[in-house]
Write a protein that holds these residues in place. Structure first.
Motif, PDB file in Angstrom:
ATOM      1  N   LEU A 197      34.288  31.886  79.462  1.00 41.77           N
ATOM      2  CA  LEU A 197      33.787  33.243  79.247  1.00 41.77           C
ATOM      3  C   LEU A 197      33.740  34.071  80.522  1.00 41.77           C
ATOM      4  O   LEU A 197      33.453  35.265  80.478  1.00 41.77           O
ATOM      5  CB  LEU A 197      32.393  33.181  78.622  1.00 41.77           C
ATOM      6  N   GLY A 198      33.987  33.430  81.661  1.00 44.52           N
ATOM      7  CA  GLY A 198      33.919  34.140  82.931  1.00 44.52           C
ATOM      8  C   GLY A 198      32.513  34.536  83.312  1.00 44.52           C
ATOM      9  O   GLY A 198      32.303  35.563  83.965  1.00 44.52           O
ATOM     10  N   LEU A 199      31.531  33.701  82.925  1.00 43.80           N
ATOM     11  CA  LEU A 199      30.127  33.982  83.210  1.00 43.80           C
ATOM     12  C   LEU A 199      29.613  33.036  84.287  1.00 43.80           C
ATOM     13  O   LEU A 199      30.181  31.967  84.512  1.00 43.80           O
ATOM     14  CB  LEU A 199      29.287  33.823  81.933  1.00 43.80           C
ATOM     15  N   THR A 200      28.518  33.442  84.940  1.00 38.28           N
ATOM     16  CA  THR A 200      27.988  32.634  86.034  1.00 38.28           C
ATOM     17  C   THR A 200      26.733  31.862  85.681  1.00 38.28           C
ATOM     18  O   THR A 200      26.362  30.934  86.395  1.00 38.28           O
ATOM     19  CB  THR A 200      27.674  33.516  87.260  1.00 38.28           C
ATOM     20  N   ASN A 201      26.053  32.215  84.573  1.00 32.71           N
ATOM     21  CA  ASN A 201      24.827  31.496  84.248  1.00 32.71           C
ATOM     22  C   ASN A 201      24.494  31.593  82.764  1.00 32.71           C
ATOM     23  O   ASN A 201      25.116  32.342  82.009  1.00 32.71           O
ATOM     24  CB  ASN A 201      23.648  31.984  85.102  1.00 32.71           C
TER      25      ASN A 201
END
Length: 220
Positions: A197-201
């Motif tokens: 998803l290209g998310l960091t957290n």
């Protein structure tokens, strides 16, 4: 010892937070900053593990500061300090990379425990007020929901199931029990989902699920 940077424009607030955190015994406040710009420089210089960042500050505000800190190499984990009437700022900060937020009247013991939780790699999703905040900003238009669902379509059914459990505020151990899988497997699913998803957290993943209006519906 957990290294913490405290960011607030009021010296009295910074001193109070320092006293509370350092009284815990396993937390050290390694630096203080008066706004978001100073926070970025202090984070570069002192390399804290956790940043406690006020939302509203003169100069560079906490929202801008949180986004800048999140862009640093090996960034610290940012918790926003706020009052409940500042929802829109906190929501934007979570999207910028902050891992959660605390109300300024959080009891000292809970404040220290929150720092420990974040330092251990977990997001601040459990408190009821956090779930209320994320849910309140999920009341968005159809186009936002469609876009969020399109992004989630890259996940496998199992990854989507795990991410939806994350959006409900469940920790890995709780998800493992609910979905009848090993905790290590849950952790692997979360990591793969965030990467896809290209998310960091986990907080950002929860917001995406709520934007898709999938948080309280049965698994597809």
């Amino acid at each position: 010892m957990i290294r913490v940077l405290v960011v607030d424009d009021e010296a009295l607030v910074r001193s109070g937070l320092r006293m509370i955190l350092e009284a815990a015994g396993d937390i050290a406040v390694v630096a203080e900053a008066r706004d978001g710009a100073e926070a970025v420089e202090a984070a570069r210089r002192h390399r804290p593990e956790v940043v406690l960042m006020d939302v509203r500050m003169p100069g560079t505000d906490g929202l801008t500061g949180a986004a800048a800190v999140a862009r640093l190499p090996e960034p610290p984990r940012v918790i926003m300090l706020t009052t409940f009437d500042q929802d829109e700022y906190v929501h934007a900060a979570l999207r910028a990379g902050a891992v959660g937020f605390l109300l300024k009247d959080t009891p000292p013991r809970d404040l220290a425990e929150a720092v420990r939780t974040v330092a251990a790699g977990n997001a601040m999703l459990a408190p009821t007020v956090t779930r209320r905040l994320i849910s309140s900003f999920a009341e968005r238009g159809p186009s936002v929901a469609d876009q969020a669902r399109a992004r989630l379509a890259v996940l496998t059914d199992r990854e989507r199931e795990v991410v939806r459990a994350v959006a409900r505020g469940l920790a890995n151990a709780d998800i493992a029990r609910e979905l009848d899988m090993a905790e290590a497997t849950v952790k692997a699913h979360v990591s793969r989902a965030l990467a896809k998803l290209g998310l960091t957290n986990r907080v950002q993943a929860a917001i995406l699920v709520h934007d898709a209006r999938l948080g309280d519906t049965p698994a597809a």
